[in-house]
Design a protein around this motif. Structure first.
Motif, PDB file in Angstrom:
ATOM      1  N   ALA A 247      -7.241   1.496  -3.809  1.00 26.61           N
ATOM      2  CA  ALA A 247      -6.074   0.607  -3.638  1.00 26.61           C
ATOM      3  C   ALA A 247      -6.464  -0.329  -2.211  1.00 26.61           C
ATOM      4  CB  ALA A 247      -5.050   1.338  -3.198  1.00 26.61           C
ATOM      5  N   LEU A 248      -7.267   0.120  -1.442  1.00 22.65           N
ATOM      6  CA  LEU A 248      -7.667  -0.741  -0.132  1.00 22.65           C
ATOM      7  C   LEU A 248      -9.047  -0.417   0.187  1.00 22.65           C
ATOM      8  CD1 LEU A 248      -6.469  -2.600   2.120  1.00 22.65           C
ATOM      9  CD2 LEU A 248      -5.719  -0.514   3.374  1.00 22.65           C
ATOM     10  N   VAL A 249      -9.679  -1.595   0.557  1.00 21.35           N
ATOM     11  CA  VAL A 249     -11.008  -1.463   1.290  1.00 21.35           C
ATOM     12  C   VAL A 249     -10.896  -2.409   2.505  1.00 21.35           C
ATOM     13  CG1 VAL A 249     -13.503  -1.972   1.043  1.00 21.35           C
ATOM     14  CG2 VAL A 249     -12.116  -1.099  -0.876  1.00 21.35           C
ATOM     15  N   THR A 250     -11.432  -1.835   3.541  1.00 21.61           N
ATOM     16  CA  THR A 250     -11.453  -2.627   4.745  1.00 21.61           C
ATOM     17  C   THR A 250     -13.189  -2.531   5.280  1.00 21.61           C
ATOM     18  OG1 THR A 250     -11.003  -0.940   6.466  1.00 21.61           O
ATOM     19  CG2 THR A 250      -9.374  -2.564   5.748  1.00 21.61           C
ATOM     20  N   VAL A 251     -13.712  -3.653   5.894  1.00 21.36           N
ATOM     21  CA  VAL A 251     -14.954  -3.721   6.285  1.00 21.36           C
ATOM     22  C   VAL A 251     -15.458  -4.584   7.420  1.00 21.36           C
ATOM     23  CG1 VAL A 251     -17.334  -4.070   5.576  1.00 21.36           C
ATOM     24  CG2 VAL A 251     -15.567  -3.953   3.853  1.00 21.36           C
ATOM     25  N   THR A 252     -15.771  -3.888   8.404  1.00 23.88           N
ATOM     26  CA  THR A 252     -16.385  -4.770   9.553  1.00 23.88           C
ATOM     27  C   THR A 252     -17.877  -4.478   9.941  1.00 23.88           C
ATOM     28  OG1 THR A 252     -14.381  -4.270  10.886  1.00 23.88           O
ATOM     29  CG2 THR A 252     -16.412  -5.108  12.196  1.00 23.88           C
TER      30      THR A 252
ATOM     31  N   LEU B 232      -4.407   3.067  10.645  1.00 23.82           N
ATOM     32  CA  LEU B 232      -3.761   2.621   9.578  1.00 23.82           C
ATOM     33  C   LEU B 232      -3.570   3.613   8.345  1.00 23.82           C
ATOM     34  CD1 LEU B 232      -2.563   0.143   8.200  1.00 23.82           C
ATOM     35  CD2 LEU B 232      -4.961   0.126   7.171  1.00 23.82           C
ATOM     36  N   ALA B 233      -4.262   4.471   8.234  1.00 24.70           N
ATOM     37  CA  ALA B 233      -4.089   5.554   7.259  1.00 24.70           C
ATOM     38  C   ALA B 233      -2.881   6.540   7.542  1.00 24.70           C
ATOM     39  CB  ALA B 233      -5.358   6.429   7.088  1.00 24.70           C
ATOM     40  N   ALA B 234      -2.994   6.811   8.811  1.00 23.80           N
ATOM     41  CA  ALA B 234      -1.905   7.786   9.300  1.00 23.80           C
ATOM     42  C   ALA B 234      -0.442   6.982   9.125  1.00 23.80           C
ATOM     43  CB  ALA B 234      -2.008   8.335  10.724  1.00 23.80           C
ATOM     44  N   LYS B 235      -0.398   5.820   9.664  1.00 21.45           N
ATOM     45  CA  LYS B 235       0.810   4.827   9.572  1.00 21.45           C
ATOM     46  C   LYS B 235       1.485   4.860   8.101  1.00 21.45           C
ATOM     47  CE  LYS B 235       2.826   0.759  11.179  1.00 21.45           C
ATOM     48  NZ  LYS B 235       4.012   1.269  12.036  1.00 21.45           N
ATOM     49  N   ARG B 236       0.322   4.613   7.248  1.00 19.76           N
ATOM     50  CA  ARG B 236       0.871   4.466   5.999  1.00 19.76           C
ATOM     51  C   ARG B 236       0.624   5.331   5.134  1.00 19.76           C
ATOM     52  NH1 ARG B 236       2.038  -1.248   3.361  1.00 19.76           N
ATOM     53  NH2 ARG B 236       2.306  -2.488   5.427  1.00 19.76           N
TER      54      ARG B 236
ATOM     55  N   ALA C 272       0.846  -1.236   0.024  1.00 13.74           N
ATOM     56  CA  ALA C 272      -0.012  -0.028  -0.073  1.00 13.74           C
ATOM     57  C   ALA C 272       0.985   1.442   0.130  1.00 13.74           C
ATOM     58  CB  ALA C 272      -1.002   0.035   1.319  1.00 13.74           C
ATOM     59  N   GLN C 273       0.852   2.028  -1.025  1.00 19.38           N
ATOM     60  CA  GLN C 273       1.499   3.179  -1.243  1.00 19.38           C
ATOM     61  C   GLN C 273       0.992   4.478  -0.575  1.00 19.38           C
ATOM     62  OE1 GLN C 273       4.748   2.729  -2.509  1.00 19.38           O
ATOM     63  NE2 GLN C 273       4.360   0.715  -2.784  1.00 19.38           N
ATOM     64  N   ALA C 274       1.979   5.163  -0.040  1.00 17.85           N
ATOM     65  CA  ALA C 274       1.533   6.674   0.336  1.00 17.85           C
ATOM     66  C   ALA C 274       0.771   7.208  -0.749  1.00 17.85           C
ATOM     67  CB  ALA C 274       2.750   7.429   0.842  1.00 17.85           C
ATOM     68  N   GLY C 275      -0.498   7.964  -0.485  1.00 19.79           N
ATOM     69  CA  GLY C 275      -1.219   8.829  -1.012  1.00 19.79           C
ATOM     70  C   GLY C 275      -2.321   7.863  -1.704  1.00 19.79           C
ATOM     71  N   GLU C 276      -2.397   6.475  -1.639  1.00 19.31           N
ATOM     72  CA  GLU C 276      -3.236   5.707  -2.364  1.00 19.31           C
ATOM     73  C   GLU C 276      -4.788   5.886  -1.652  1.00 19.31           C
ATOM     74  OE1 GLU C 276      -1.470   1.719  -4.737  1.00 19.31           O
ATOM     75  OE2 GLU C 276      -1.416   1.724  -2.356  1.00 19.31           O
ATOM     76  N   ARG C 277      -5.832   5.590  -2.331  1.00 21.79           N
ATOM     77  CA  ARG C 277      -7.181   6.004  -1.860  1.00 21.79           C
ATOM     78  C   ARG C 277      -7.416   4.376  -1.018  1.00 21.79           C
ATOM     79  NH1 ARG C 277     -11.786   8.756  -3.126  1.00 21.79           N
ATOM     80  NH2 ARG C 277     -13.788   8.111  -2.838  1.00 21.79           N
ATOM     81  N   TYR C 278      -7.995   4.748   0.372  1.00 21.59           N
ATOM     82  CA  TYR C 278      -8.428   3.697   1.382  1.00 21.59           C
ATOM     83  C   TYR C 278      -9.730   3.993   1.638  1.00 21.59           C
ATOM     84  CZ  TYR C 278      -8.562   1.513   6.060  1.00 21.59           C
ATOM     85  OH  TYR C 278      -8.928   0.869   7.106  1.00 21.59           O
ATOM     86  N   VAL C 279     -10.494   3.065   1.534  1.00 20.27           N
ATOM     87  CA  VAL C 279     -11.862   3.122   1.824  1.00 20.27           C
ATOM     88  C   VAL C 279     -12.238   2.090   3.166  1.00 20.27           C
ATOM     89  CG1 VAL C 279     -14.438   2.910   1.176  1.00 20.27           C
ATOM     90  CG2 VAL C 279     -12.766   3.820  -0.616  1.00 20.27           C
ATOM     91  N   SER C 280     -12.690   2.766   4.218  1.00 25.27           N
ATOM     92  CA  SER C 280     -13.360   2.131   5.434  1.00 25.27           C
ATOM     93  C   SER C 280     -15.004   2.083   5.347  1.00 25.27           C
ATOM     94  CB  SER C 280     -12.671   2.514   6.541  1.00 25.27           C
ATOM     95  OG  SER C 280     -13.076   1.889   7.720  1.00 25.27           O
ATOM     96  N   MET C 281     -15.320   0.999   5.372  1.00 27.67           N
ATOM     97  CA  MET C 281     -16.783   0.851   5.575  1.00 27.67           C
ATOM     98  C   MET C 281     -17.095   0.023   6.755  1.00 27.67           C
ATOM     99  SD  MET C 281     -17.979   0.336   1.631  1.00 27.67           S
ATOM    100  CE  MET C 281     -17.304  -1.411   1.428  1.00 27.67           C
TER     101      MET C 281
END
Length: 261
Positions: A98-103, A58-62, A17-26
């Motif tokens: 680039a990344l999707v997380t879901v709970t 996670l977004a802050a770290k990556r 996962a590269q810096a600046g990539e779009r990450y969606v949390s749902m």
């Protein structure tokens, strides 16, 4: 646990996962971070999106560009369809994600709501929700919804890494404690719901090539009755009963980071 994580990581794309990539949390409150203040400015108040939920950490770290659409009270239907004034959460997923997380899924079967009602009744409080038990049809509906959700995410973002984050362990493997004022029968019913939700989540992930973050495993020993709980008990002044605390959010963020190449 190590073998599970190794197998899960094998399903993830080789690139990091590269810096600046779009990450969606749902997801539901377990993704949004209900009770883990402070909350995000500009987010709908009822969603209670924490600035310290696992996605934010996670977004802050990556260095990822986070689009957080998790919302407290959400069911799986809120992922694919509008929910009141809120658009479908999946609308945030674009082709360049680039990344999707879901709970998600606990509200579909009354997992946490059932615990609220059970504690309310045990403590003799007023206006308690009655006990309910999901039917096999309810679980089948949830399975269809979760499987469809993964497929829909994959269709919208073919190159995205999809990580389904399990609900943390809420109760100890047996018994109850002062922090969980419920009967043994209600505790067993909650454990049964949690186990079925895990099975549904893992099957949905397998069907769509998603990865499962095995939160239910690495959170064992940190339930609401533990010496170092990651889960609030009932009541939880200043927080949310039967919801993950900051320590849980940090542990999940670390697991997500470790799962990404």
């Amino acid at each position: 646990m190590l073998r599970t994580l190794t197998l899960a990581m094998a399903l993830i794309a080789a690139t990091a996962a590269q810096a600046g990539e779009r990450y969606v949390s749902m997801g539901s409150s377990y993704a949004a971070g209900l009770g883990v203040a402070p909350y995000q400015d500009g987010a709908p108040a009822r969603c209670a999106r924490s600035t310290r939920n696992y996605a934010s950490q996670l977004a802050a770290k990556r260095g990822l560009t986070l689009v957080d659409v998790g919302c407290s009270g959400a069911k799986t239907s809120a992922i694919l369809q509008p929910w009141g004034e809120l658009p479908a959460q999946i609308d945030a997923v674009t082709a360049d994600t680039a990344l999707v997380t879901v709970t998600i899924g606990g509200n579909d079967i009354g997992l946490v709501g059932g615990l609220y009602g059970a504690s309310c009744r045990e403590l003799g409080q007023a206006n308690c929700a009655p006990a309910t038990a999901p039917t096999e049809a309810d679980y089948a509906t949830l399975q269809t919804a979760m499987t469809g959700m993964v497929a829909a995410i994959r269709e919208r973002a073919p190159k995205a890494r999809i990580l389904l984050v399990e609900y943390p362990t809420i109760l100890p493997a047996s018994g109850v404690c002062a922090a969980t004022p419920i009967t043994d029968a209600d505790a067993d019913a909650a454990r049964a719901k949690a186990a079925r939700l895990l099975a549904v989540t893992r099957e949905a992930a397998a069907s769509g090539g998603a990865t499962v973050i095995t939160t239910s495993e690495f959170s064992r020993g940190h339930d609401a009755c533990a010496a170092q709980p990651w889960m609030n008990g009932y009541p939880a002044p200043g927080a949310a009963p039967y919801h993950p605390n900051l320590a849980a959010m940090t542990a999940i963020a670390q697991a997500l980071d470790a799962a990404l190449p």
